[in-house]
Design a protein around this motif. Structure first.
Motif, PDB file in Angstrom:
ATOM      1  N   GLY A  61       0.778  -1.237   0.000  1.00  0.00           N
ATOM      2  CA  GLY A  61       0.000   0.000   0.000  1.00  0.00           C
ATOM      3  C   GLY A  61       0.799   1.272   0.000  1.00  0.00           C
ATOM      4  O   GLY A  61       0.313   2.313   0.447  1.00  0.00           O
ATOM      5  N   THR A  62       2.028   1.226  -0.531  1.00  0.00           N
ATOM      6  CA  THR A  62       2.895   2.399  -0.440  1.00  0.00           C
ATOM      7  C   THR A  62       2.904   3.268  -1.690  1.00  0.00           C
ATOM      8  O   THR A  62       3.373   4.404  -1.643  1.00  0.00           O
ATOM      9  CB  THR A  62       4.345   1.957  -0.161  1.00  0.00           C
ATOM     10  N   ARG A  63       2.404   2.770  -2.806  1.00  0.00           N
ATOM     11  CA  ARG A  63       2.408   3.570  -4.031  1.00  0.00           C
ATOM     12  C   ARG A  63       1.321   3.060  -4.969  1.00  0.00           C
ATOM     13  O   ARG A  63       0.720   2.015  -4.749  1.00  0.00           O
ATOM     14  CB  ARG A  63       3.773   3.505  -4.724  1.00  0.00           C
ATOM     15  N   VAL A  88      -1.848   2.027  -6.942  1.00  0.00           N
ATOM     16  CA  VAL A  88      -3.178   1.649  -6.495  1.00  0.00           C
ATOM     17  C   VAL A  88      -3.207   1.463  -4.990  1.00  0.00           C
ATOM     18  O   VAL A  88      -4.145   1.882  -4.304  1.00  0.00           O
ATOM     19  CB  VAL A  88      -3.643   0.359  -7.210  1.00  0.00           C
ATOM     20  N   GLY A  89      -2.162   0.851  -4.440  1.00  0.00           N
ATOM     21  CA  GLY A  89      -2.116   0.614  -3.001  1.00  0.00           C
ATOM     22  C   GLY A  89      -2.170   1.890  -2.192  1.00  0.00           C
ATOM     23  O   GLY A  89      -2.851   1.961  -1.155  1.00  0.00           O
ATOM     24  N   ALA A  90      -1.477   2.924  -2.646  1.00  0.00           N
ATOM     25  CA  ALA A  90      -1.516   4.209  -1.941  1.00  0.00           C
ATOM     26  C   ALA A  90      -2.907   4.825  -2.013  1.00  0.00           C
ATOM     27  O   ALA A  90      -3.389   5.420  -1.043  1.00  0.00           O
ATOM     28  CB  ALA A  90      -0.481   5.164  -2.531  1.00  0.00           C
ATOM     29  N   GLY A  91      -3.576   4.679  -3.150  1.00  0.00           N
ATOM     30  CA  GLY A  91      -4.949   5.181  -3.271  1.00  0.00           C
ATOM     31  C   GLY A  91      -5.892   4.463  -2.328  1.00  0.00           C
ATOM     32  O   GLY A  91      -6.780   5.075  -1.724  1.00  0.00           O
ATOM     33  N   ILE A  92      -5.702   3.159  -2.176  1.00  0.00           N
ATOM     34  CA  ILE A  92      -6.514   2.383  -1.244  1.00  0.00           C
ATOM     35  C   ILE A  92      -6.241   2.831   0.188  1.00  0.00           C
ATOM     36  O   ILE A  92      -7.165   3.019   0.988  1.00  0.00           O
ATOM     37  CB  ILE A  92      -6.234   0.880  -1.418  1.00  0.00           C
ATOM     38  N   PRO A  98       9.537   1.342   2.167  1.00  0.00           N
ATOM     39  CA  PRO A  98       8.639   2.371   2.712  1.00  0.00           C
ATOM     40  C   PRO A  98       8.124   3.279   1.606  1.00  0.00           C
ATOM     41  O   PRO A  98       8.686   3.343   0.508  1.00  0.00           O
ATOM     42  CB  PRO A  98       9.540   3.137   3.688  1.00  0.00           C
ATOM     43  N   PRO A  99       7.035   4.009   1.872  1.00  0.00           N
ATOM     44  CA  PRO A  99       6.491   4.920   0.853  1.00  0.00           C
ATOM     45  C   PRO A  99       7.442   6.069   0.574  1.00  0.00           C
ATOM     46  O   PRO A  99       8.103   6.572   1.481  1.00  0.00           O
ATOM     47  CB  PRO A  99       5.183   5.407   1.489  1.00  0.00           C
ATOM     48  N   GLU A 100       7.495   6.462  -0.698  1.00  0.00           N
ATOM     49  CA  GLU A 100       8.314   7.616  -1.068  1.00  0.00           C
ATOM     50  C   GLU A 100       7.598   8.913  -0.735  1.00  0.00           C
ATOM     51  O   GLU A 100       8.227   9.935  -0.476  1.00  0.00           O
ATOM     52  CB  GLU A 100       8.643   7.555  -2.561  1.00  0.00           C
ATOM     53  N   ILE A 101       6.274   8.874  -0.744  1.00  0.00           N
ATOM     54  CA  ILE A 101       5.451  10.036  -0.395  1.00  0.00           C
ATOM     55  C   ILE A 101       4.680   9.687   0.869  1.00  0.00           C
ATOM     56  O   ILE A 101       4.066   8.619   0.952  1.00  0.00           O
ATOM     57  CB  ILE A 101       4.480  10.386  -1.534  1.00  0.00           C
ATOM     58  N   PRO A 102       4.699  10.539   1.899  1.00  0.00           N
ATOM     59  CA  PRO A 102       3.992  10.232   3.145  1.00  0.00           C
ATOM     60  C   PRO A 102       2.518   9.908   2.905  1.00  0.00           C
ATOM     61  O   PRO A 102       1.860  10.514   2.066  1.00  0.00           O
ATOM     62  CB  PRO A 102       4.154  11.515   3.966  1.00  0.00           C
ATOM     63  N   VAL A 112     -12.112  -6.377  -9.554  1.00  0.00           N
ATOM     64  CA  VAL A 112     -11.470  -6.699 -10.822  1.00  0.00           C
ATOM     65  C   VAL A 112     -11.144  -5.369 -11.500  1.00  0.00           C
ATOM     66  O   VAL A 112     -12.023  -4.703 -12.056  1.00  0.00           O
ATOM     67  CB  VAL A 112     -12.389  -7.576 -11.693  1.00  0.00           C
ATOM     68  N   VAL A 113      -9.894  -4.997 -11.443  1.00  0.00           N
ATOM     69  CA  VAL A 113      -9.474  -3.640 -11.801  1.00  0.00           C
ATOM     70  C   VAL A 113      -8.955  -3.586 -13.235  1.00  0.00           C
ATOM     71  O   VAL A 113      -8.209  -4.472 -13.679  1.00  0.00           O
ATOM     72  CB  VAL A 113      -8.395  -3.152 -10.817  1.00  0.00           C
ATOM     73  N   GLY A 114      -9.353  -2.538 -13.928  1.00  0.00           N
ATOM     74  CA  GLY A 114      -8.845  -2.300 -15.270  1.00  0.00           C
ATOM     75  C   GLY A 114      -7.614  -1.415 -15.250  1.00  0.00           C
ATOM     76  O   GLY A 114      -6.835  -1.429 -14.292  1.00  0.00           O
ATOM     77  N   MET A 115      -7.432  -0.636 -16.290  1.00  0.00           N
ATOM     78  CA  MET A 115      -6.241   0.204 -16.405  1.00  0.00           C
ATOM     79  C   MET A 115      -6.322   1.395 -15.451  1.00  0.00           C
ATOM     80  O   MET A 115      -7.360   2.046 -15.346  1.00  0.00           O
ATOM     81  CB  MET A 115      -6.076   0.681 -17.849  1.00  0.00           C
ATOM     82  N   VAL A 116      -5.215   1.650 -14.754  1.00  0.00           N
ATOM     83  CA  VAL A 116      -5.179   2.685 -13.725  1.00  0.00           C
ATOM     84  C   VAL A 116      -4.074   3.684 -14.041  1.00  0.00           C
ATOM     85  O   VAL A 116      -2.962   3.296 -14.415  1.00  0.00           O
ATOM     86  CB  VAL A 116      -4.936   2.079 -12.324  1.00  0.00           C
ATOM     87  N   ARG A 117      -4.385   4.958 -13.858  1.00  0.00           N
ATOM     88  CA  ARG A 117      -3.378   5.995 -14.056  1.00  0.00           C
ATOM     89  C   ARG A 117      -2.617   6.201 -12.744  1.00  0.00           C
ATOM     90  O   ARG A 117      -3.023   6.979 -11.891  1.00  0.00           O
ATOM     91  CB  ARG A 117      -4.001   7.304 -14.514  1.00  0.00           C
ATOM     92  N   THR A 118      -1.513   5.507 -12.591  1.00  0.00           N
ATOM     93  CA  THR A 118      -0.635   5.682 -11.440  1.00  0.00           C
ATOM     94  C   THR A 118       0.494   6.631 -11.810  1.00  0.00           C
ATOM     95  O   THR A 118       0.563   7.139 -12.938  1.00  0.00           O
ATOM     96  CB  THR A 118      -0.048   4.333 -10.994  1.00  0.00           C
ATOM     97  N   GLU A 119       1.406   6.828 -10.872  1.00  0.00           N
ATOM     98  CA  GLU A 119       2.537   7.716 -11.138  1.00  0.00           C
ATOM     99  C   GLU A 119       3.479   7.161 -12.199  1.00  0.00           C
ATOM    100  O   GLU A 119       4.313   7.890 -12.747  1.00  0.00           O
ATOM    101  CB  GLU A 119       3.319   7.978  -9.842  1.00  0.00           C
ATOM    102  N   LEU A 120       3.352   5.874 -12.539  1.00  0.00           N
ATOM    103  CA  LEU A 120       4.216   5.256 -13.545  1.00  0.00           C
ATOM    104  C   LEU A 120       3.476   4.931 -14.838  1.00  0.00           C
ATOM    105  O   LEU A 120       4.046   4.318 -15.733  1.00  0.00           O
ATOM    106  CB  LEU A 120       4.836   3.970 -12.976  1.00  0.00           C
ATOM    107  N   ALA A 121       2.230   5.360 -14.956  1.00  0.00           N
ATOM    108  CA  ALA A 121       1.428   4.999 -16.132  1.00  0.00           C
ATOM    109  C   ALA A 121       2.060   5.500 -17.421  1.00  0.00           C
ATOM    110  O   ALA A 121       2.021   4.815 -18.453  1.00  0.00           O
ATOM    111  CB  ALA A 121       0.012   5.548 -15.983  1.00  0.00           C
TER     112      ALA A 121
END
Length: 258
Positions: free
Chosen positions: A20-22, A24-28, A46-50, A175-184
């Motif tokens: 849960g550090t970045r 989808v996990g960070a969003g959750i 650990p998470p890069e962003i608090p 069941v998750v489709g395409m997600v815009r994360t920081e690495l998308a």
């Protein structure tokens, strides 16, 4: 509903989000914090962003001994979100079986180990498990076949758990489709690629991590008290079938449908 009167108010409940550090996990993680839960995040790094008031515990989720020790040390647990997973692009014939097996281990065996380690906590609490699945588990996934196979297995595992562990523990899958994360932008070939891919989604955009988080909070909440063994699609309507564009490319020359 909001926290003033809400069926999704999770005050006083403890939630574990694996990975849960970045992304989808960070969003959750952020969604559960907004719902008032005490959130414990476990991952290798650990998470890069608090992540606000979430606690972080370093755990290698592919180490069953470490996973059991982590859950044994918790004073209580109400919700487990099995989010950790992922895979690099890897055509089947370009890697040996051991590499593909490690992908399956992370995406299927590790969630099973975490769920087993969390079982007694969740049984006592009358809690729930939310599996983070993928549309790759129900469609061909060239370049990530082992990942798709693992996600298909994860969804099946969740349905069996929901039957075996009822009525004390509810188990569901997103069941998750395409997600815009920081690495998308890296995955889809830059911002132009992200925009092009987004146009293939009926709702016109990729999911945000918080979209997945909101769905996870719902499944963990009293609002979903009678939902177990379910698979909920979080994919913006899916993908427009390619044959539709091919079939209508010359529609001006086509006759009426019969």
């Amino acid at each position: 509903m909001d926290r003033d009167g809400a069926a999704t108010d999770l005050d006083g409940r403890t939630v574990v989000v694996t990975g849960g550090t970045r992304g989808v996990g960070a969003g959750i993680t952020r969604a559960f914090l907004r719902a008032g839960a005490h959130v414990v995040v476990c991952a290798r790094r650990p998470p890069e962003i608090p992540l606000g008031k979430a606690d972080f515990v370093p755990v290698d989720l592919r180490d069953p001994v470490a996973v059991r020790a982590f859950f044994d040390a918790l004073p209580r647990l109400d919700v487990l979100v099995n989010n950790a997973g992922g895979a690099p692009y890897r055509p089947l014939a370009e890697a040996d079986a051991e590499r593909h097996a490690r992908v399956i281990e992370l995406n299927l065996t590790a969630p099973l180990a975490a769920s087993l380690a969390a079982y007694e906590h969740l049984r006592r609490a009358g809690g729930s498990i939310v599996m983070i699945g993928s549309v790759s588990g129900s469609r061909p996934s060239p370049g990530s076949a082992a990942y798709g196979a693992a996600k298909a297995g994860l969804e099946s595992l969740a349905r069996s758990m929901a039957v075996e562990w009822a009525p004390e523990i509810r188990v569901n899958t997103l069941v998750v489709g395409m997600v815009r994360t920081e690495l998308a932008h890296l995955h889809y070939g830059g911002e132009d690629g992200v925009a092009a891919v987004a146009r293939t989604v009926p709702l016109g955009r990729l999911a945000r991590p918080e979209d997945v988080g909101g769905a996870a909070v719902f499944l963990a909440s009293d609002a979903a008290a009678y939902i177990s063994g379910a698979s909920i699609l979080v994919h913006g309507g899916g993908e427009r079938p390619a044959f539709l564009d091919a079939a209508t490319a010359n529609k001006d020359q086509q006759g009426e449908a019969v």
